[in-house]
Design an enzyme around this catalytic site. Sequence first.
Site, PDB file in Angstrom:
ATOM      1  N   ASP A  92      27.827  37.870  80.617  1.00 49.09           N
ATOM      2  CA  ASP A  92      28.980  37.285  81.452  1.00 49.09           C
ATOM      3  C   ASP A  92      30.237  37.228  80.728  1.00 49.09           C
ATOM      4  OD1 ASP A  92      30.065  36.708  84.262  1.00 49.09           O
ATOM      5  OD2 ASP A  92      30.079  34.490  83.539  1.00 49.09           O
ATOM      6  N   ASP A 113      25.672  31.439  82.739  1.00 49.68           N
ATOM      7  CA  ASP A 113      25.742  30.028  82.975  1.00 49.68           C
ATOM      8  C   ASP A 113      24.259  29.651  83.534  1.00 49.68           C
ATOM      9  OD1 ASP A 113      26.019  30.790  85.429  1.00 49.68           O
ATOM     10  OD2 ASP A 113      28.232  29.833  85.456  1.00 49.68           O
ATOM     11  N   ASP A 135      25.179  33.665  87.591  1.00 48.16           N
ATOM     12  CA  ASP A 135      24.466  34.622  86.831  1.00 48.16           C
ATOM     13  C   ASP A 135      22.878  34.757  86.956  1.00 48.16           C
ATOM     14  OD1 ASP A 135      27.094  35.733  85.685  1.00 48.16           O
ATOM     15  OD2 ASP A 135      26.700  33.850  84.495  1.00 48.16           O
TER      16      ASP A 135
END
Length: 833
Positions: A514, A717, A721
């Site tokens: 991410d 995190d 996600d």
Amino acid sequence: MNKHKLDLQIILPQDAADCDACVKRLLDTVRGRSGIVDAHIDSADTAKTKLCLHYDPAIVRLQDVQAVVHRAGAELSERFEHLSIPVVGLRHERQANLVEGVFARQVGVLHAGIAFGARRLYIEFDPKQTSRESLMAVAGAEGISAAKTPAAPPRASGHDHDHDHDHSKENAHAHEHEHGGPFGERSELVFSLGCGALTAVGWGLGRGSVPAIVPTALFAVAYVLGAWFTVQEVAVALRAKRFEIDFLMLFAAVGAAVLGQWFEGALLLFLFTLGHALEGYAMGRARKAIEALSQLVPQTALRLGPSHGIKEVPVSELVVGDTIMVKPNTRIAADGFVVAGSSSVNQAPITGESVPVDKIPVPDAKVAAANASALAPENRVFAGTINGAAALTILVTKAAADSTLARVVKMVAEAETQKSATQRFTDRFERVFVPVILGVVVLLLFAPFVIDETFAHSFYRAMAVLVSASPCALAIATPSAVLSGVARAARGGVLIKGGAHLETLGAITAIAFDKTGTLTEGKPQLTDVLPTQGTTETELMQTAVAVESQSDHPLAAAIVNGAASRLPAEIGRLRALNVKALVGFGVKAEIDGATVLLGKPGLFTNDGALPDEVTEAIGKLQSNGRTVMVVKSANRFLGVLGLMDTPRDTAREVISELHRLGIKQSIMLTGDNQSVADAVAGQVGIRVARGDLLPEQKVAVIVQLAGSSTGVAMVGDGVNDAPAMANATVGIAMGAGGSDVALETADIALMADDLRALPFAVGLSRASRSIIRQNLWASLGMVAILIPATIFGFAGIGVAVALHEGSTLLVVVNALRLLAYKDQRAANPGVRS
């Protein structure tokens, strides 16, 4: 989309981590319902466990959502119960596997696993088919239970994780008798040395002129000492209806005695039990690395009373809301946040960070206590970490049993029950291999009918084959490496939840990241404010702040903070109503009766082309790597905002190290514009950047990558996600030390918000995988050499058992090398992210 939290204490245990399987079942049931976008466990409220639901009220009513959740929880409580008890008398992993087999064969048992390092048995069972009393009776019959039958919990809960009573006495009792012998943990070694001494004396006397009955009697006593523990394990194996290694050894020793080869049989038992004892000692080193984690928290704390008096109390008496004082250079006793004092804290025991972290007090303790999980790292502290040169006053946010360290210790211990693919293969191989060897031995007994030799010679050779074919080294090859790898990872601030994840991470060649908060700092700043013609900067900013001040998105906070520094006097004059998140696009609200839209350019293109002025501003900002937000009120575009999130200082170094370790594909996934994605990817060295992705598109990319032969790891995190991590081959959460949700959702958790822990985790996993392969080759290779050597008479029982036990010790010592795996962060601290 609305977000709603349901209090599910009547369905789930207080610590959701205690029942991962049931939590997953509940989440899977809820997520599959129409109108529910996502569901996850939210442990931000330390006093309660809540289920956080994201649902669309246009599709499903809140009452229907509540009904679905409670119905699913009730079904789970009727179908599944759990039992966790301390066990005693286990000396090595193979014996633990036998006991697991005994429970797995019980009617109604769905899963049984023993965390050998923690000396605990975990059972999931169907309460309609069996009961906790019946299972405790089985444990008692096996001689492994040190606990009394626990009282059944209230039926609404449906789970027993025995958090409601103190285990200290049970665990002390378990530790005292864990080896099931009169000499405690040294019992098998003492018995083995006694066996060896008697064998040596008997052999010496046998070479003299003493009557034959004397050395034979000594050998017989040596047999008793050498077979004492082996007979017990054979009994357990037979109850589990399994032929195990110990059975082969005992059978070979008895066979030697039948042939009158008392010395060889006694020697076999001596070397076999000595190997077991030394193996247990070596494995104990790995277990102690895990046990050392639980000993980091001090036994007492200095609690501040209402009148500011200080009283020393046991840590177990601390409750949420207590205030404690931590003296300089002492360990912190509980999770919490700083309310007074400033100091640096060594967080290495939890996060693996090599540089102490500065801690400062929160501005308002009451506000901080209301949302402790949202506090900045400089305010939060963890139990077991070490305070620096100044005193701190801390408000406790978690009880001792719920602290981050306690949960890490528990998860590391339970990781032993999650077997890797290699371990499952070796278990299956043993179950087939041992009966096959017994069949070969029976055939060898008929050799006198085929070749010219005595039955005694054939019998002796058959017993030698039994010894050489016993896959002791194979049985311990993978568990020893997994235990050492998981223990080393935990010491380095990386939580690996099982051997499967440790081994899988070592095999993957693709990692997806991410962008926001993972590769970047996660602290975007407002850099550009471009109002359209006829719109003032003040009007644009007032409108944007009115909407974004009601959002918890990082970009929203950046807009509000940026506006406050640009136009402090103009902020807060407008009020937005009916604020609604448009997932993946932006936000919608009403101001003075006008509909306001604020979000990505894609939010507006469905209604036609954007005005040339807006399009030109967007292109200018995106070409400079800016994240763009467009603001529209009613039918009028007010302008464009540009934001920028800078890459982490260590990101490029980390990506380069991952490529060096063998990661061939590095992918960045983001909802930002492709130009922004390309700019960030170029700065940090990512090879593939995918921009303009909605949350469901991120999941689709991960599913595609996970379907490849090597799989993919997803780094995020742990909250936003979570869907992508759940669909990845391995989900890796960053900053899990400050996030309960990240601890629950990830397969691997990097406790610190430090990207440099990732190469350490990947490197350790690769080293673990390599050592597992080495151990398998060594163990299978020794068996492959010894079997033909004993069949053709090149080696007897003595040589076979010496090489056999030597290979077992070899694989254990090889696995222990993982405990010394070097963490490059410690060698080169660099700059903390």
